[in-house]
Write an enzyme that holds these catalytic residues in place. Structure first.
Site, PDB file in Angstrom:
ATOM      1  N   SER A  55      17.022   0.237 -26.979  1.00 54.42           N
ATOM      2  CA  SER A  55      17.298   1.667 -27.088  1.00 54.42           C
ATOM      3  C   SER A  55      18.278   1.871 -28.230  1.00 54.42           C
ATOM      4  O   SER A  55      19.160   1.044 -28.457  1.00 54.42           O
ATOM      5  CB  SER A  55      17.904   2.156 -25.782  1.00 54.42           C
ATOM      6  OG  SER A  55      18.711   3.292 -26.022  1.00 54.42           O
TER       7      SER A  55
ATOM      8  N   THR B 104       0.903  -1.154   0.000  1.00 55.58           N
ATOM      9  CA  THR B 104       0.000   0.000   0.000  1.00 55.58           C
ATOM     10  C   THR B 104       0.937   1.197   0.000  1.00 55.58           C
ATOM     11  O   THR B 104       2.030   1.127   0.592  1.00 55.58           O
ATOM     12  CB  THR B 104      -0.921   0.050   1.244  1.00 55.58           C
ATOM     13  OG1 THR B 104      -0.101   0.189   2.404  1.00 55.58           O
ATOM     14  CG2 THR B 104      -1.785  -1.199   1.376  1.00 55.58           C
ATOM     15  N   HIS B 105       0.548   2.248  -0.666  1.00 53.98           N
ATOM     16  CA  HIS B 105       1.410   3.435  -0.837  1.00 53.98           C
ATOM     17  C   HIS B 105       2.745   3.040  -1.473  1.00 53.98           C
ATOM     18  O   HIS B 105       3.750   3.709  -1.254  1.00 53.98           O
ATOM     19  CB  HIS B 105       1.688   4.138   0.493  1.00 53.98           C
ATOM     20  CG  HIS B 105       0.471   4.349   1.341  1.00 53.98           C
ATOM     21  ND1 HIS B 105      -0.278   5.505   1.296  1.00 53.98           N
ATOM     22  CD2 HIS B 105      -0.158   3.544   2.228  1.00 53.98           C
ATOM     23  CE1 HIS B 105      -1.293   5.399   2.134  1.00 53.98           C
ATOM     24  NE2 HIS B 105      -1.254   4.208   2.707  1.00 53.98           N
TER      25      HIS B 105
ATOM     26  N   GLU C 102       4.235   0.592 -21.252  1.00 51.38           N
ATOM     27  CA  GLU C 102       4.189   2.057 -21.165  1.00 51.38           C
ATOM     28  C   GLU C 102       3.124   2.626 -22.087  1.00 51.38           C
ATOM     29  O   GLU C 102       2.433   3.586 -21.748  1.00 51.38           O
ATOM     30  CB  GLU C 102       5.553   2.636 -21.516  1.00 51.38           C
ATOM     31  CG  GLU C 102       6.630   2.287 -20.507  1.00 51.38           C
ATOM     32  CD  GLU C 102       8.004   2.649 -21.031  1.00 51.38           C
ATOM     33  OE1 GLU C 102       8.494   3.728 -20.714  1.00 51.38           O
ATOM     34  OE2 GLU C 102       8.584   1.842 -21.794  1.00 51.38           O
TER      35      GLU C 102
ATOM     36  N   LYS D  25      19.887  -1.785 -22.989  1.00 46.97           N
ATOM     37  CA  LYS D  25      18.506  -1.556 -22.569  1.00 46.97           C
ATOM     38  C   LYS D  25      17.513  -2.568 -23.133  1.00 46.97           C
ATOM     39  O   LYS D  25      17.617  -3.008 -24.268  1.00 46.97           O
ATOM     40  CB  LYS D  25      18.040  -0.155 -22.997  1.00 46.97           C
ATOM     41  CG  LYS D  25      18.698   0.979 -22.260  1.00 46.97           C
ATOM     42  CD  LYS D  25      18.311   1.075 -20.791  1.00 46.97           C
ATOM     43  CE  LYS D  25      16.888   1.482 -20.558  1.00 46.97           C
ATOM     44  NZ  LYS D  25      16.632   2.876 -20.858  1.00 46.97           N
TER      45      LYS D  25
END
Ligand code: ARG
Length: 471
Positions: free
Chosen positions: A278, A156-157, A291, A284
């Protein structure tokens, strides 16, 4: 150039700039199948009530079918002078049949026509979205079965909170997508009402039977007020809201997995085929699909807000503003459909990194709440138990150890109720085993729900599959 069917009132032809500005064919050509289906049903209804002879009706139906084939095989000529899909189809029919073609628009207006077309299109769209949701739910259930033995830190959080079973995690999304599906089905009921025959706004003086075309088009009922149904777009707004909620669910999940796939978390292995590299940093491997799913939710929220602002303050009945509904409706459906498709591919392709996750489960005092509840079971008030465990956690933190590493004497000193037996409650595995409440991450509860969903969605676990083969 074909004359406009309403040409009688006008002395000059339309300014080319106006044609360009007002056309919608570039977008609403997507409605061609629904438009033609609607026209065929309308013609059959007109024939049944005697407004067309059966020969005229058959020629119209044949003509419309040929036009559909031309559109499908790419030989049909689109021209912005014919404004929208309704005029294209009707004009092409008139080009073929002359006066018989000119009868098709009897007791109908483009106002009820466009609403009919869009309702059918949205209805199909909702059905496709429903199937995609079911497939994604099935993918989540498969993943829940594959990762049955994995324990995750629950957050949580975005702070470590309590341990959860990975299957509990996957099933959380199955429940969310189920509500999405339910919303789509419920929305479909309000979409599936026929406006056809409402004509421009007031209905018609001609003796039509709206129930005939409604039945032919698969509508559940006929709208009750022509003024309402020739102008209403709540069905479009509502369906895009349904899509928005799906997009929001997907965006939250995508964000979670973007985080999980970082080196820092290392919870998730995404297959190479679902990632991109990338151009400048050779090492990468980026979770671009996740996304973009997260990012595309913006478009869907945008579509919803476009529609809400579009209909705000419109007087009855039809206003040309309504033509602007197509772009957001089409875009929202396209976007969510492709996001759902890719989400299922990702859920099926990704693996939880069991070793990495397990190796750090001791961090973050995931068993602290279990310890507190064990104290409560021994009659200690919750607030007091909270304080005792809070102090123990602080002591552990100072020394960099786990709760289970404390001495029996330290537990007893913290509270007389904390005898040596308390240690058996500690550690994530014991913590998981201690859960009992309905809907919790208790193994028996999760299994119960997992069985329910596997059965409902027809998902068979790999283990079961193997057993089948053996027997
Ligand atoms: N292309 C129009 C639309 O999408 C069809 C209805 C036009 N009606 C009219 N009276 N101009 O809304």
């Amino acid at each position: 150039m074909a004359e406009k069917p309403w040409g009688g009132r006008f002395e000059s032809s339309t300014d080319r700039r106006v044609e360009r500005f007002t056309e919608s064919i570039s977008l609403d050509r997507r409605l061609f199948e629904h438009d033609i289906r609607g026209s065929i049903a309308h013609a059959r209804m007109l024939a049944e009530v005697g407004l067309l002879s059966s020969d005229e009706c058959e020629r119209i139906v044949r003509g419309l079918t040929e036009i559909q084939a031309e559109i499908e095989n790419g030989t049909f000529v689109f021209d912005i002078a014919r404004e929208d899909i309704h005029m294209h189809v009707e004009s092409a029919l008139i080009d073929r049949l002359g006066d018989i073609g000119r009868k098709l628009h009897t007791a109908r207006s483009r106002n009820d026509q466009v609403s009919t077309d869009l309702r059918m299109w949205v209805r199909d769209g909702l059905d496709r979205i429903g199937s995609r949701l079911v497939d994604l739910q099935a993918a989540c259930v498969e993943a829940a079965l594959v990762h049955r033995d994995v324990i995750l830190p629950g957050y949580t959080h975005l702070q470590r909170a309590q341990p959860i079973l990975a299957s509990h995690y996957y099933l959380a999304y199955v429940e969310k997508f189920d509500r999405d599906r339910d919303r789509a089905l419920d929305c479909r009921k309000r979409v599936n009402v026929s406006p056809l025959g409402s004509a421009a706004l007031a209905g018609t003086t001609l003796p039509i039977d709206r129930s005939i075309s409604a039945r032919l088009l698969g509508f559940d009922s006929v709208s009750a007020n022509s003024l309402d149904s020739s102008s209403d777009r709540d069905f479009a707004v509502e369906s895009v809201f349904v899509l928005t909620m799906i997009a929001e669910h997907l965006a939250g999940w995508a964000e979670e997995w973007v985080i999980w796939s970082t080196k820092e978390f290392g919870f998730l292995k995404l297959p190479d085929a679902l990632c991109t590299g990338s151009s400048i940093m050779p090492q990468k491997k980026n979770p671009d699909v996740l996304e973009l799913i997260r990012g595309r939710s913006a478009r869907v929220v945008g579509a919803l807000s476009t529609l809400l602002v579009l209909i705000k303050g419109l007087p009855l009945a039809y206003n040309r503003d309504l033509q602007e509904d197509k772009a957001p409706v089409f875009d929202a459906f396209d976007t969510v459909e492709s996001c759902l498709e890719l989400a299922a591919v990702l859920v099926r392709g990704a693996r939880l990194n069991h070793k990495n996750i397990m190796s750090r489960l001791d961090e973050g005092y995931l068993d602290a709440t279990t310890l507190m509840e064990a104290l409560i079971e021994r009659g200690i008030p919750q607030r007091a138990a909270h304080e005792v465990v809070g102090k123990l956690v602080a002591a552990c933190e100072r020394r960099g150890v786990r709760l289970v590493d404390l001495d029996d004497s330290e537990f007893l000193a913290a509270h007389p109720g904390l005898d040596g037996s308390i240690k058996s409650k500690l550690g994530v595995e014991s913590a998981i085993a201690a859960f009992r409440s309905e809907g919790s991450t208790a193994p028996a509860e999760v299994d119960r729900r997992l069985n329910y969903w596997s059965e409902k969605l027809g998902v068979v676990s790999n283990k079961d599959k193997n057993t089948d083969k053996v027997s």
